[in-house]
Structures are given as C-alpha cells and as structure tokens.
Write a protein that holds these residues in place. Structure first.
Motif, PDB file in Angstrom:
ATOM      1  N   GLU A 196       0.828  -1.203   0.000  1.00 42.16           N
ATOM      2  CA  GLU A 196       0.000   0.000   0.000  1.00 42.16           C
ATOM      3  C   GLU A 196       0.868   1.261   0.000  1.00 42.16           C
ATOM      4  O   GLU A 196       1.995   1.265   0.498  1.00 42.16           O
ATOM      5  CB  GLU A 196      -0.942   0.014   1.203  1.00 42.16           C
ATOM      6  N   GLU A 197       0.309   2.323  -0.579  1.00 37.21           N
ATOM      7  CA  GLU A 197       1.024   3.589  -0.666  1.00 37.21           C
ATOM      8  C   GLU A 197       1.175   4.205   0.718  1.00 37.21           C
ATOM      9  O   GLU A 197       0.263   4.174   1.532  1.00 37.21           O
ATOM     10  CB  GLU A 197       0.272   4.557  -1.582  1.00 37.21           C
ATOM     11  N   ARG A 198       2.355   4.767   0.957  1.00 38.77           N
ATOM     12  CA  ARG A 198       2.628   5.474   2.204  1.00 38.77           C
ATOM     13  C   ARG A 198       3.023   6.898   1.852  1.00 38.77           C
ATOM     14  O   ARG A 198       3.402   7.188   0.719  1.00 38.77           O
ATOM     15  CB  ARG A 198       3.752   4.792   2.965  1.00 38.77           C
ATOM     16  N   ILE A 199       2.982   7.763   2.850  1.00 41.22           N
ATOM     17  CA  ILE A 199       3.346   9.174   2.637  1.00 41.22           C
ATOM     18  C   ILE A 199       4.363   9.561   3.716  1.00 41.22           C
ATOM     19  O   ILE A 199       4.161   9.294   4.902  1.00 41.22           O
ATOM     20  CB  ILE A 199       2.109  10.084   2.684  1.00 41.22           C
ATOM     21  N   TRP A 200       5.425  10.214   3.247  1.00 37.08           N
ATOM     22  CA  TRP A 200       6.470  10.728   4.147  1.00 37.08           C
ATOM     23  C   TRP A 200       6.501  12.237   3.999  1.00 37.08           C
ATOM     24  O   TRP A 200       6.448  12.771   2.891  1.00 37.08           O
ATOM     25  CB  TRP A 200       7.807  10.119   3.741  1.00 37.08           C
ATOM     26  N   PHE A 201       6.532  12.951   5.132  1.00 35.94           N
ATOM     27  CA  PHE A 201       6.515  14.421   5.124  1.00 35.94           C
ATOM     28  C   PHE A 201       7.802  14.966   5.724  1.00 35.94           C
ATOM     29  O   PHE A 201       8.356  14.382   6.644  1.00 35.94           O
ATOM     30  CB  PHE A 201       5.367  14.968   5.987  1.00 35.94           C
ATOM     31  N   LEU A 202       8.189  16.125   5.241  1.00 32.07           N
ATOM     32  CA  LEU A 202       9.276  16.885   5.847  1.00 32.07           C
ATOM     33  C   LEU A 202       8.890  18.350   5.753  1.00 32.07           C
ATOM     34  O   LEU A 202       8.616  18.862   4.669  1.00 32.07           O
ATOM     35  CB  LEU A 202      10.609  16.654   5.131  1.00 32.07           C
ATOM     36  N   GLU A 203       8.811  19.002   6.890  1.00 35.71           N
ATOM     37  CA  GLU A 203       8.473  20.429   6.909  1.00 35.71           C
ATOM     38  C   GLU A 203       9.533  21.186   7.631  1.00 35.71           C
ATOM     39  O   GLU A 203      10.208  20.712   8.473  1.00 35.71           O
ATOM     40  CB  GLU A 203       7.121  20.661   7.585  1.00 35.71           C
TER      41      GLU A 203
END
Length: 112
Positions: free
Chosen positions: A105-112
C-alpha cells in the motif's frame, strides 16, 4: 597460511559481514547486498508557498522526483533531509513523498 590467503579470507569475511549488516539497517550505501526492495516514488515540494515542477524538484535534489527506486527508500529520504538541513534550510520547504515498496500500500512521508 600465506599472507595473500589471509588477506583474501579477511576480504571475503568483511563482505559477508557487510551483507548481513545491510539487512538490518535502513540505508545500504556501502555494501553490495542485493537490491531486495523496489519502490515507486512521487516527490512533491512546496517552497515559500509555491509548488515546484518535477524538473525543479530534480534540479533541487539532483535526483529523480518520479519513478522507481531500486534501493531502500531511506536513501531518498536522506538526500532530501540533507539538502533541506543545509542548502534549503531557509526556504520554508514542505516535502511530500508518496511511495509504495514492493507493491504494498502507498505510504506518505513528510518533511516540513
């Protein structure tokens, strides 16, 4: 045992240790362990409220912004983190990486 044989055995033992080690760490930069992960990734970046094009993202990180990554996805995360903590630290960048490893399944990684 001759010195050449000892050096040869030491080299082979070191390679074996590095392969085993690579199986237990997210990054695999310095060993030739088989690529056992294939990840499709899609990187989106917003800098100071402006969305960057795929070409701009590739120029920013000097790496692909859409496509297949044959190594650990952590290598891509490290490229982005390194850039954003040095050259881009004042850009107020928001990075989103959508990825799917080995067809999961698709995952999401964030960097802010």
């Amino acid at each position: 045992m001759s010195l050449r044989k000892k050096i040869g055995l030491l080299f082979i033992a070191a390679q074996f240790i590095l392969i085993v080690y690579a199986k237990f760490v997210p990054e695999r930069f310095f060993c030739w362990a088989p690529f056992d992960e294939h990840t499709f990734l899609d990187v989106d970046v917003e800098v100071n409220g402006k969305s960057l094009s795929k070409k701009e993202i590739e120029k920013r990180y000097r790496y692909k912004s859409l496509g297949w990554e044959p190594r650990s996805i952590n290598n891509v995360f490290n490229i982005i983190r390194q850039y954003e903590s040095t050259y881009g630290k004042n850009d107020n960048a928001k990075v989103t990486v959508k990825y799917s490893t080995n067809g999961n399944e698709e995952r999401i990684w964030f960097l802010e």
